[in-house]
Design a protein around this motif. Structure first.
Motif, PDB file in Angstrom:
ATOM      1  N   SER A  61       0.822  -1.211   0.000  1.00 49.25           N
ATOM      2  CA  SER A  61       0.000   0.000   0.000  1.00 49.25           C
ATOM      3  C   SER A  61       0.858   1.264   0.000  1.00 49.25           C
ATOM      4  N   SER A  62       1.859   1.280   0.871  1.00 43.72           N
ATOM      5  CA  SER A  62       2.699   2.480   0.946  1.00 43.72           C
ATOM      6  C   SER A  62       3.505   2.663  -0.340  1.00 43.72           C
ATOM      7  N   SER A  63       3.965   1.560  -0.924  1.00 43.54           N
ATOM      8  CA  SER A  63       4.723   1.666  -2.175  1.00 43.54           C
ATOM      9  C   SER A  63       3.875   2.272  -3.282  1.00 43.54           C
ATOM     10  N   LEU A  64       2.649   1.769  -3.436  1.00 48.20           N
ATOM     11  CA  LEU A  64       1.766   2.293  -4.476  1.00 48.20           C
ATOM     12  C   LEU A  64       1.469   3.767  -4.230  1.00 48.20           C
ATOM     13  N   SER A  65       1.194   4.118  -2.996  1.00 46.28           N
ATOM     14  CA  SER A  65       0.884   5.500  -2.641  1.00 46.28           C
ATOM     15  C   SER A  65       2.056   6.430  -2.943  1.00 46.28           C
ATOM     16  N   VAL A  66       3.261   6.017  -2.568  1.00 43.98           N
ATOM     17  CA  VAL A  66       4.454   6.844  -2.804  1.00 43.98           C
ATOM     18  C   VAL A  66       4.720   6.996  -4.296  1.00 43.98           C
ATOM     19  N   LYS A  67       4.580   5.912  -5.054  1.00 43.22           N
ATOM     20  CA  LYS A  67       4.816   5.987  -6.499  1.00 43.22           C
ATOM     21  C   LYS A  67       3.824   6.921  -7.184  1.00 43.22           C
ATOM     22  N   LEU A  68       2.573   6.838  -6.798  1.00 41.81           N
ATOM     23  CA  LEU A  68       1.565   7.717  -7.392  1.00 41.81           C
ATOM     24  C   LEU A  68       1.827   9.176  -7.030  1.00 41.81           C
ATOM     25  N   ALA A  69       2.207   9.421  -5.789  1.00 38.68           N
ATOM     26  CA  ALA A  69       2.499  10.795  -5.358  1.00 38.68           C
ATOM     27  C   ALA A  69       3.731  11.341  -6.074  1.00 38.68           C
ATOM     28  N   ALA A  75       4.869  10.410  -9.028  1.00 38.34           N
ATOM     29  CA  ALA A  75       4.500  10.629 -10.428  1.00 38.34           C
ATOM     30  C   ALA A  75       3.649  11.890 -10.591  1.00 38.34           C
ATOM     31  N   SER A  76       2.908  12.268  -9.554  1.00 36.03           N
ATOM     32  CA  SER A  76       2.077  13.471  -9.597  1.00 36.03           C
ATOM     33  C   SER A  76       2.857  14.734  -9.256  1.00 36.03           C
ATOM     34  N   GLY A  77       4.152  14.566  -8.917  1.00 34.61           N
ATOM     35  CA  GLY A  77       4.986  15.730  -8.592  1.00 34.61           C
ATOM     36  C   GLY A  77       4.804  16.255  -7.185  1.00 34.61           C
ATOM     37  N   GLU A  78       4.289  15.426  -6.285  1.00 32.57           N
ATOM     38  CA  GLU A  78       4.045  15.876  -4.910  1.00 32.57           C
ATOM     39  C   GLU A  78       5.314  15.949  -4.063  1.00 32.57           C
ATOM     40  N   PHE A  79       6.364  15.262  -4.482  1.00 36.21           N
ATOM     41  CA  PHE A  79       7.597  15.244  -3.695  1.00 36.21           C
ATOM     42  C   PHE A  79       8.681  16.079  -4.359  1.00 36.21           C
ATOM     43  N   ASN A  80       9.519  16.659  -3.534  1.00 40.54           N
ATOM     44  CA  ASN A  80      10.666  17.404  -4.033  1.00 40.54           C
ATOM     45  C   ASN A  80      11.912  16.535  -3.841  1.00 40.54           C
ATOM     46  N   CYS A  81      11.959  15.445  -4.605  1.00 43.82           N
ATOM     47  CA  CYS A  81      13.104  14.533  -4.500  1.00 43.82           C
ATOM     48  C   CYS A  81      13.417  13.978  -5.883  1.00 43.82           C
ATOM     49  N   LEU A 118      14.457  10.859  -8.578  1.00 43.30           N
ATOM     50  CA  LEU A 118      14.019   9.474  -8.780  1.00 43.30           C
ATOM     51  C   LEU A 118      14.847   8.543  -7.897  1.00 43.30           C
ATOM     52  N   GLU A 119      16.138   8.775  -7.838  1.00 41.00           N
ATOM     53  CA  GLU A 119      17.036   7.939  -7.027  1.00 41.00           C
ATOM     54  C   GLU A 119      16.642   7.972  -5.552  1.00 41.00           C
ATOM     55  N   GLU A 120      16.342   9.150  -5.041  1.00 40.43           N
ATOM     56  CA  GLU A 120      15.941   9.284  -3.638  1.00 40.43           C
ATOM     57  C   GLU A 120      14.604   8.580  -3.385  1.00 40.43           C
ATOM     58  N   CYS A 121      13.696   8.691  -4.328  1.00 36.87           N
ATOM     59  CA  CYS A 121      12.408   8.019  -4.187  1.00 36.87           C
ATOM     60  C   CYS A 121      12.592   6.500  -4.186  1.00 36.87           C
ATOM     61  N   LEU A 122      13.432   5.992  -5.091  1.00 40.54           N
ATOM     62  CA  LEU A 122      13.697   4.549  -5.151  1.00 40.54           C
ATOM     63  C   LEU A 122      14.381   4.059  -3.882  1.00 40.54           C
ATOM     64  N   ASP A 123      15.302   4.860  -3.338  1.00 41.25           N
ATOM     65  CA  ASP A 123      15.951   4.498  -2.075  1.00 41.25           C
ATOM     66  C   ASP A 123      14.894   4.346  -0.980  1.00 41.25           C
ATOM     67  N   TYR A 124      13.986   5.316  -0.911  1.00 38.25           N
ATOM     68  CA  TYR A 124      12.943   5.279   0.110  1.00 38.25           C
ATOM     69  C   TYR A 124      12.044   4.060  -0.063  1.00 38.25           C
ATOM     70  N   LEU A 125      11.612   3.837  -1.298  1.00 36.76           N
ATOM     71  CA  LEU A 125      10.729   2.702  -1.576  1.00 36.76           C
ATOM     72  C   LEU A 125      11.388   1.370  -1.223  1.00 36.76           C
ATOM     73  N   THR A 126      12.686   1.266  -1.450  1.00 43.07           N
ATOM     74  CA  THR A 126      13.411   0.039  -1.112  1.00 43.07           C
ATOM     75  C   THR A 126      13.497  -0.124   0.403  1.00 43.07           C
ATOM     76  N   ARG A 127      13.787   0.973   1.090  1.00 49.98           N
ATOM     77  CA  ARG A 127      13.942   0.942   2.549  1.00 49.98           C
ATOM     78  C   ARG A 127      12.659   0.529   3.269  1.00 49.98           C
ATOM     79  N   VAL A 128      11.516   0.999   2.777  1.00 48.38           N
ATOM     80  CA  VAL A 128      10.247   0.784   3.475  1.00 48.38           C
ATOM     81  C   VAL A 128      10.036  -0.683   3.841  1.00 48.38           C
TER      82      VAL A 128
END
Length: 200
Positions: free
Chosen positions: A135-143, A145-151, A153-163
């Motif tokens: 659930s959190s992975s899908l939510s983070v990926k959608l956010a 892709a919508s430009g909600e984060f100021n990070c 791609l590498e930082e987002c992938l690091d976070y998604l892997t860590r979760v």
């Protein structure tokens, strides 16, 4: 996409009748889940084989690092192929329950068997971890892709892997090592993302 693909079109492409599809799969959402489950099994097996032959060279594999590589490639596929992300989002919007693979619990069960995770088995925490991670992975990926984060791609992938490893209660220092080695693996072993959900 998922939303604008109709059962009649699927039947035409497969040269069968629509009732035959509904007899076996009941709903379009269930059919999509079956396709996703098959894709994930193939994805996992292809990556595991490539890592075993090209990185671990037939020696002892590190399950945590292998899992981190699989997760990173899976999430990269979603974030780099807008059609894949759109499919996942539309499928989840139609039937949230079917958006999650049947075997997601199996991954965490294997990790528990190997590493004896510090979890509450009486409360079925493994199932909760699996659902929380997906659930959190899908939510983070959608956010993302919508430009909600100021990070990046590498930082987002690091976070998604860590979760996933945070939810398994893995020590932060070890998580840092897992993420770093998974990135090193991806520099050493050539994986290519292709259209239609392909990682080769």
């Amino acid at each position: 996409g998922y939303k604008n693909t109709y059962m009649e079109e699927i039947a035409d492409v497969c040269e069968i009748t629509k009732p035959l599809i509904t007899y076996y799969f009941k709903t379009k959402s269930n059919l999509a889940r079956q396709v996703t489950d098959k894709y994930l099994a193939d994805h996992k097996n292809n990556i595991a084989l490539k890592l075993y032959t090209e990185y671990f060279k037939g020696g002892k594999t590190d399950l945590q690092v292998s899992t981190a590589v699989e997760i990173r490639l899976y999430d990269t596929l979603h974030l780099c192929d807008p059609n894949v992300l759109r499919f996942m989002k539309e499928h989840a919007n139609e039937n949230y329950e079917d958006a999650f693979p049947k075997d997601s619990v199996r991954l965490y069960t294997i990790h528990d068997r190997r590493y004896h995770l510090d979890i509450d088995r009486a409360a079925d925490e493994i199932s909760m971890i699996a659902r929380s991670a997906m659930s959190s992975s899908l939510s983070v990926k959608l956010a993302y892709a919508s430009g909600e984060f100021n990070c990046t791609l590498e930082e987002c992938l690091d976070y998604l892997t860590r979760v996933h490893f945070v939810l398994m209660h893995i020590d932060k220092k070890r998580i840092d090592e897992i993420v770093a080695e998974s990135k090193h693996v991806l520099q050493q072993v050539n994986f290519e993302i292709k259209p239609y959900f392909q990682v080769v």
